[in-house]
Motif scaffolding. Structure first.
Motif, PDB file in Angstrom:
ATOM      1  N   GLY A  27       0.775  -1.250   0.096  1.00 50.79           N
ATOM      2  CA  GLY A  27      -0.127   0.067  -0.039  1.00 50.79           C
ATOM      3  C   GLY A  27       0.819   1.287   0.048  1.00 50.79           C
ATOM      4  N   THR A  28       1.770   1.151   0.603  1.00 49.84           N
ATOM      5  CA  THR A  28       2.826   2.416   0.852  1.00 49.84           C
ATOM      6  C   THR A  28       3.295   3.070  -0.613  1.00 49.84           C
ATOM      7  N   THR A  29       4.127   1.849  -1.210  1.00 53.16           N
ATOM      8  CA  THR A  29       4.477   2.186  -2.499  1.00 53.16           C
ATOM      9  C   THR A  29       3.733   2.609  -3.645  1.00 53.16           C
TER      10      THR A  29
ATOM     11  N   ARG B 140      -8.228  -2.060   0.637  1.00 49.21           N
ATOM     12  CA  ARG B 140      -7.094  -1.258   1.238  1.00 49.21           C
ATOM     13  C   ARG B 140      -5.906  -2.186   1.717  1.00 49.21           C
ATOM     14  N   GLY B 141      -5.050  -2.040   1.070  1.00 46.51           N
ATOM     15  CA  GLY B 141      -3.822  -2.893   1.353  1.00 46.51           C
ATOM     16  C   GLY B 141      -2.917  -2.662   2.557  1.00 46.51           C
ATOM     17  N   ALA B 142      -3.226  -1.665   3.214  1.00 45.12           N
ATOM     18  CA  ALA B 142      -2.574  -1.258   4.489  1.00 45.12           C
ATOM     19  C   ALA B 142      -3.591  -0.377   5.484  1.00 45.12           C
ATOM     20  N   GLY B 143      -3.179   0.039   6.783  1.00 45.13           N
ATOM     21  CA  GLY B 143      -4.037   0.810   7.459  1.00 45.13           C
ATOM     22  C   GLY B 143      -4.411   0.084   8.435  1.00 45.13           C
TER      23      GLY B 143
END
Ligand code: HSE
Length: 403
Positions: A155-157, A295-298
Motif C-alpha cells: 500500500g505504501t509504495t 485497502r492494502g494497509a492501514g
C-alpha cells in the motif's frame, strides 16, 4: 465468551482490540458466545487507554492461562514474535498474525508446531491488508490449479507512486504522509526497496503451490529509482508505473517469481488500482481470471483481516485447520531467462550507444515536452540475460519492465 490475547498494541493490535469491542454484535452471528480480549501484551504501558487494565508484560501469564484459546500476534518482526507464537501453540492456543516477515521466514515451522499440537496458525492479514485473499485460496480455490498470482501488494509504495504521478509530489514528502497514516513499516526501507512486496509474493506463491517459495531467491527491486520523467514517458505509451509482485508457472513446471516496478498497460485490471489500494490477480485453469481488491494497509482494514482469522479460529476450537503449505521447497526458474520488453531512460547523449547496442529500440516521443536532455526507449521482448549483455557498460538513468 472465548478469551483471546493480543500480542503488540501498536497500529494493528489496537485496531484488533477496538474492532472486537465495536463489532461484537456482528461477530456473534458466527460465534454466539462472543469473543473477549483478556490480555494485551506489550513492553509499554498505556495509562490513558480504556484497555489499560488488560496490559501485561509477561507472555507466561497468557500461555499459562487455560482460558485463553486464541493468540493474535501483531508485534511484527521475527523476535520475540516467533518465540511467543511457538510458545502459545505449544500451550494449546491457536495463533493468528499480520506479521508477514515472520510468516515468510518461519511460518513453515510455526505451521508444523501448530499441527504437532493440534492447533492452527492463520495469517490472512499478512498479504493485501484488508483484502480477503488467503482464505479464498485456502477454501474457495482449493480445486484450482493456479498458474499466475500476484499484483499490487504494498500500500505504501502504491500510495507514493500515485501521489507522484497525479500530483507531482516529492518521494520523501509522500513517504512521510504514508508513515503518518500508518501504512508504512517501522523501517520504511522494507516498503520502498520492495522487501515487503517480496515477502508477500513469497507467501502467495507458497499458498498457490503448496510448496515454500524462498524469499531470498526472489529477485527484488523497489521504487527508489522512479522519478518524475518515468511517469510522463509511461503515460505517453498508455501505461502506469506500479510496483508488482508476480508469480507465474512456466511450461517446464518451474515458477518465475519477481518483485519489481512494471509499466502496466491501460487495458490491464491492475492499471486503475491507485493510492493505498492493493489488488491481487489470480489465474486458475478452470475459474480463469480473478481479481481481489481493497485497502492494502492501514489500521482498520488490517485489523479486520486479523479478526477474520480470530473468528475462524473461534469457530474451529478443537478442530485443527489444514496447513497452508508443506515443507517442500518451490523450485524457482532461472530469472536470467525470463523475457520482457524493457523501458530505458537515459541522458540524451547515450541514445546513439543504446541504438547501436540493441537491435530494435522504439523511442518514446513526448512531443518535445521531455526536454532535450533525456531520452527514453522500449526494447523488443528479450531475456533478462540478453538485456544485460546488450546494455553492457552503458550508463542509464532507469530501467523498468513492461507488463
Ligand atoms: N507497509 C505495508 C504496506 C503494510 O504498505 O503495504 C501492510 O502490509
Amino acid at each position: 465468551m472465548i478469551e483471546i490475547a493480543v500480542l503488540g498494541f501498536g497500529t494493528v493490535g489496537s485496531g484488533v482490540v477496538e474492532l472486537i469491542d465495536n463489532n461484537q454484535e456482528w461477530i456473534r452471528r458466527s460465534v454466539p458466545e462472543g469473543i473477549h480480549v483478556k490480555y494485551i501484551l506489550d513492553i509499554r504501558e498505556f495509562p490513558n487507554s480504556p484497555y489499560a487494565d488488560r496490559v501485561v508484560h509477561n507472555i507466561d501469564l497468557i500461555t499459562e492461562d487455560p482460558e485463553v484459546k486464541i493468540v493474535c500476534e501483531t508485534m511484527g518482526g521475527k523476535e520475540p514474535a516467533f518465540t511467543f507464537s511457538r510458545k502459545a501453540l505449544e500451550s494449546g492456543k491457536s495463533v493468528c498474525t499480520s506479521n508477514k516477515e515472520l510468516v515468510e521466514a518461519l511460518g513453515t515451522e510455526l505451521m508444523l508446531t501448530a499441527k504437532q499440537n493440534g492447533m492452527s496458525y492463520l495469517f490472512e492479514a499478512s498479504v493485501g491488508g484488508g483484502i480477503p485473499i488467503l482464505r479464498p485460496l485456502r477454501n474457495s480455490l482449493v480445486q484450482e490449479e493456479i498458474t499466475t498470482i500476484g499484483g499490487i501488494l504494498n500500500g505504501t509504495t502504491n500510495y507514493i507512486l500515485t501521489k507522484m504521478e497525479q500530483e507531482g509530489a516529492a518521494f520523501d514528502d509522500v513517504l512521510k504522509i504514508a508513515q503518518e497514516k500508518g501504512y508504512a513499516e517501522r523501517n520504511p526501507e522494507a516498503d520502498v526497496e520492495g522487501y515487503d512486496c517480496g515477502r508477500k509474493i513469497a507467501i502467495l506463491a507458497s499458498l498457490a503451490t503448496g510448496r515454500k517459495a524462498d524469499y531470498d531467491e526472489i529477485p527484488c527491486e523497489g521504487i527508489t529509482k522512479i522519478a518524475a520523467p518515468d511517469f510522463a514517458y509511461a503515460k505517453a505509451i498508455g501505461r502506469a508505473v506500479k510496483l508488482l509482485g508476480i508469480a507465474r508457472k512456466l511450461g517446464d513446471g518451474s515458477w518465475s517469481v519477481r518483485t519489481a516496478p512494471f509499466l502496466v498497460p491501460k487495458e490491464h485490471p491492475l492499471y486503475p488500482v491507485s493510492g493505498v489500494f492493493n489488488a491481487v490477480f489470480v489465474h486458475g485453469t478452470m475459474v480463469d481470471d480473478l481479481m481481489f481488491y481493497g485497502r492494502g494497509a492501514g489500521k482498520n482494514p488490517t485489523a479486520s483481516a486479523v479478526v477474520s482469522d480470530v473468528v475462524e479460529l473461534a469457530m474451529h476450537i478443537g478442530v485443527p485447520l489444514r496447513s497452508a503449505w508443506n515443507e517442500e521447497k518451490l523450485t524457482l526458474a532461472n530469472s536470467d531467462l525470463e523475457c520482457h520488453r524493457f523501458y530505458i531512460r537515459a541522458a540524451a547523449e547515450k541514445a546513439p550507444a543504446l541504438q547501436a547496442a540493441f537491435s530494435s529500440l522504439e523511442q518514446i516521443d513526448l512531443g518535445g515536452q521531455g526536454g532535450p536532455e533525456t531520452a527514453a526507449f522500449v526494447t523488443d521482448e528479450i531475456s533478462e540475460r540478453t538485456f544485460a549483455q546488450c546494455l553492457g557498460e552503458i550508463e542509464v538513468q532507469n530501467v523498468i519492465r513492461l507488463l
